[in-house]
Design an enzyme around this catalytic site. Structure first.
Site, PDB file in Angstrom:
ATOM      1  N   LYS A 195     -17.077 -16.223   4.531  1.00 34.37           N
ATOM      2  CA  LYS A 195     -18.462 -15.952   4.937  1.00 34.37           C
ATOM      3  C   LYS A 195     -19.393 -15.614   3.783  1.00 34.37           C
ATOM      4  O   LYS A 195     -19.168 -14.672   3.044  1.00 34.37           O
ATOM      5  CB  LYS A 195     -18.469 -14.787   5.922  1.00 34.37           C
ATOM      6  CG  LYS A 195     -17.727 -15.100   7.193  1.00 34.37           C
ATOM      7  CD  LYS A 195     -17.888 -13.950   8.183  1.00 34.37           C
ATOM      8  CE  LYS A 195     -16.800 -13.970   9.214  1.00 34.37           C
ATOM      9  NZ  LYS A 195     -15.741 -12.983   8.971  1.00 34.37           N
TER      10      LYS A 195
ATOM     11  N   GLY B  40     -12.290  -4.199   1.733  1.00 36.54           N
ATOM     12  CA  GLY B  40     -13.705  -3.827   1.842  1.00 36.54           C
ATOM     13  C   GLY B  40     -14.132  -2.871   0.741  1.00 36.54           C
ATOM     14  O   GLY B  40     -15.238  -2.975   0.204  1.00 36.54           O
TER      15      GLY B  40
ATOM     16  N   ARG C 298       0.825  -1.219   0.000  1.00 39.18           N
ATOM     17  CA  ARG C 298       0.000   0.000   0.000  1.00 39.18           C
ATOM     18  C   ARG C 298       0.857   1.267   0.000  1.00 39.18           C
ATOM     19  O   ARG C 298       0.438   2.286  -0.542  1.00 39.18           O
ATOM     20  CB  ARG C 298      -0.941  -0.003   1.195  1.00 39.18           C
ATOM     21  CG  ARG C 298      -2.158  -0.877   0.957  1.00 39.18           C
ATOM     22  CD  ARG C 298      -3.092  -0.846   2.124  1.00 39.18           C
ATOM     23  NE  ARG C 298      -4.390  -1.389   1.762  1.00 39.18           N
ATOM     24  CZ  ARG C 298      -5.338  -1.653   2.643  1.00 39.18           C
ATOM     25  NH1 ARG C 298      -5.139  -1.428   3.934  1.00 39.18           N
ATOM     26  NH2 ARG C 298      -6.489  -2.138   2.244  1.00 39.18           N
TER      27      ARG C 298
ATOM     28  N   GLY D 210      -8.075  -8.458   0.709  1.00 42.76           N
ATOM     29  CA  GLY D 210      -6.798  -8.633   1.377  1.00 42.76           C
ATOM     30  C   GLY D 210      -6.253 -10.051   1.300  1.00 42.76           C
ATOM     31  O   GLY D 210      -5.072 -10.265   1.023  1.00 42.76           O
TER      32      GLY D 210
END
Ligand SMILES: Nc1ncnc2c1ncn2[C@@H]1O[C@H](COP(=O)(O)OP(=O)(O)OP(=O)(O)O)[C@@H](O)[C@H]1O
Ligand SMILES: O=C(O)[C@H](O)COP(=O)(O)O
Length: 394
Positions: free
Chosen positions: A197, A374, A36, A351
């Site tokens: 999930k 996200g 990043r 990620g």
């Protein structure tokens, strides 16, 4: 993009508040992945070259509005200095008199890194007072923090209401690549969704079913779908309350002519551990007291063939528990198939998938690895990103 970028404004001699996403993984005070930081370099260098006085701001971790010593940006300032090849001044606060003095002392092309903006409770609350205090430091606001663009915080959204606000080069590139992928995709267009999930990925699966030609499902979330197909999944991950929805998605795929690819075999283990007993079974033969922790080799071959035939692939979420060598095969095979598909534009979001691609040394063979976890998911879900919405229109 209909938002102004750094290229659309005069920067010479201007104080520029540039929000970056330096939320990098750290272990014992050391940065373990500097991707990043590297990704923000083109914008920072552009600002320097234009003669701006560069004020950088970022969050690190989730200190919840108070000072957490381990979450200071000191190591980032050091790393950034090395990467830029020039001294980066570091302020141990993010606004106020001391910071203003530091800003006053900046010459054209100088760089100052502010302290972790999440040390202040007003940041995550998007407190207008804090946003104004940030704005007061600068003449122009640049948002290059794509990874935090889904957060409406004082330094990502609030500040944009007080001074001219434009995107940075990384932000622009991320939006362009992901935007093109979704709105005008090269076909066949394949999405690979994995991870743990179902509930986190429902909206993205739903939205993608309107756009893709192939939807590949892997990872822990695949087993809710396998169960919905009527197979026994033993102790594999299951989100019982999403079974009906899983059936709806399979039906929607059929109606839309989208190929919905699910595991045909799996690597099962007798427990969730690196040294568990494991074996490969067909998808309808998962033993009752075992759990599936990876897609099997036949599935990996099938998925690799679909990848090779695709022109555009977006991938979010690993195919198995890739952190454990025994269950990394499926994720590695998918990463390798993407690396070898020369005619395929590959976009990695999230990620864990980015970490997996790094781990298997395929990173430089991917077309685009998003710096957003996200943020890239929310973008793919079709949601507006507040950090982008707040920028000035062209
Ligand atoms: N079959 C499985 N059973 C249990 N866990 C699994 C399985 N397959 C993958 N996982 C786990 O899923 C996790 C990743 O899930 P997640 O949904 O967070 O992915 P991601 O979207 O790439 O990550 P991020 O949230 O960082 O963007 C990994 O830690 C991996 O071990
Ligand atoms: O790591 C990320 O996805 C971004 O830096 C945002 O961090 P957050 O989830 O703590 O807001």
């Amino acid at each position: 993009m209909n938002k102004k970028s750094v290229k659309d404004v005069e920067l010479k001699g201007k104080r520029v508040f540039c929000r970056v996403d330096f939320n990098v993984p750290m272990k014992e005070g050391q940065i373990t992945d500097e991707t990043r930081i590297r990704a923000a370099i083109p914008t920072i260098n552009y600002l320097i070259d234009q003669g701006a006085k560069v004020i950088l701001a970022s969050h690190l971790g989730r200190p919840k509005g108070q000072v957490v010593e381990e979450l200071r940006l000191t190591p980032v300032a050091e790393r950034l200095s090395a990467l830029l090849g020039k001294n980066v001044a570091y302020a141990d606060e993010a606004y106020g008199e001391k910071v203003e003095q530091a800003v006053d002392g900046l010459e054209e092309g100088d760089v100052l890194l502010l302290e972790n903006v999440r040390f202040y409770p007003g940041e995550e609350k998007n407190d207008p007072e804090l946003a104004k205090a940030f704005a007061q430091l600068a003449d122009v606001y640049v948002n290059d923090a794509f990874g935090a663009a889904h957060r409406a915080h004082a330094s990502t959204e609030g500040i944009a209401h007080y001074i001219p606000a434009v995107s940075g080069l990384l932000m622009e590139k991320e939006l362009e690549v992901l935007g093109k992928a979704l709105s005008n995709p090269d076909r066949p267009f394949t999405a690979i969704i994995g991870g743990a999930k179902v509930k986190d990925k429902i909206d993205v699966i739903d939205n993608l079913l309107d756009k893709v030609d192939n939807l590949i499902i892997g990872g822990g979330l695949a087993f809710t779908f396998v169960k919905a197909q009527g197979h026994d999944i033993g102790n594999s991950l299951l989100e019982e309350d999403k079974l009906e929805l899983a059936k709806t998605f399979m039906k929607k795929a059929e109606e839309k002519g989208v190929k919905f690819l699910m595991p045909i075999d799996a690597v099962v283990a007798d427990r969730f551990a690196e040294d568990a007993d494991s074996k490969i079974v067909a998808i309808n033969e998962i033993p009752g007291d075992w759990m599936a922790l990876d897609i099997g080799p036949e599935t990996a071959n099938l998925y690799s063939e679909v990848i090779a035939d695709s022109k555009l692939v977006i991938w979010n979420g690993p195919m198995g528990v890739f952190e454990m060598d025994q269950f990394a095969g499926g994720t590695k095979a998918v990463a390798e198939a993407l690396a070898e598909a020369n005619d395929t534009y590959s976009v990695i979001g999230g990620g864990d998938s980015a970490a997996a691609v790094e781990k298997f040394h395929f990173a430089d063979r991917m077309s685009h690895i998003s710096t957003g976890g996200g943020a890239s998911l929310e973008f793919m879900e079709g949601k507006a990103l507040p950090g982008v919405v707040a920028l000035n229109d062209k």
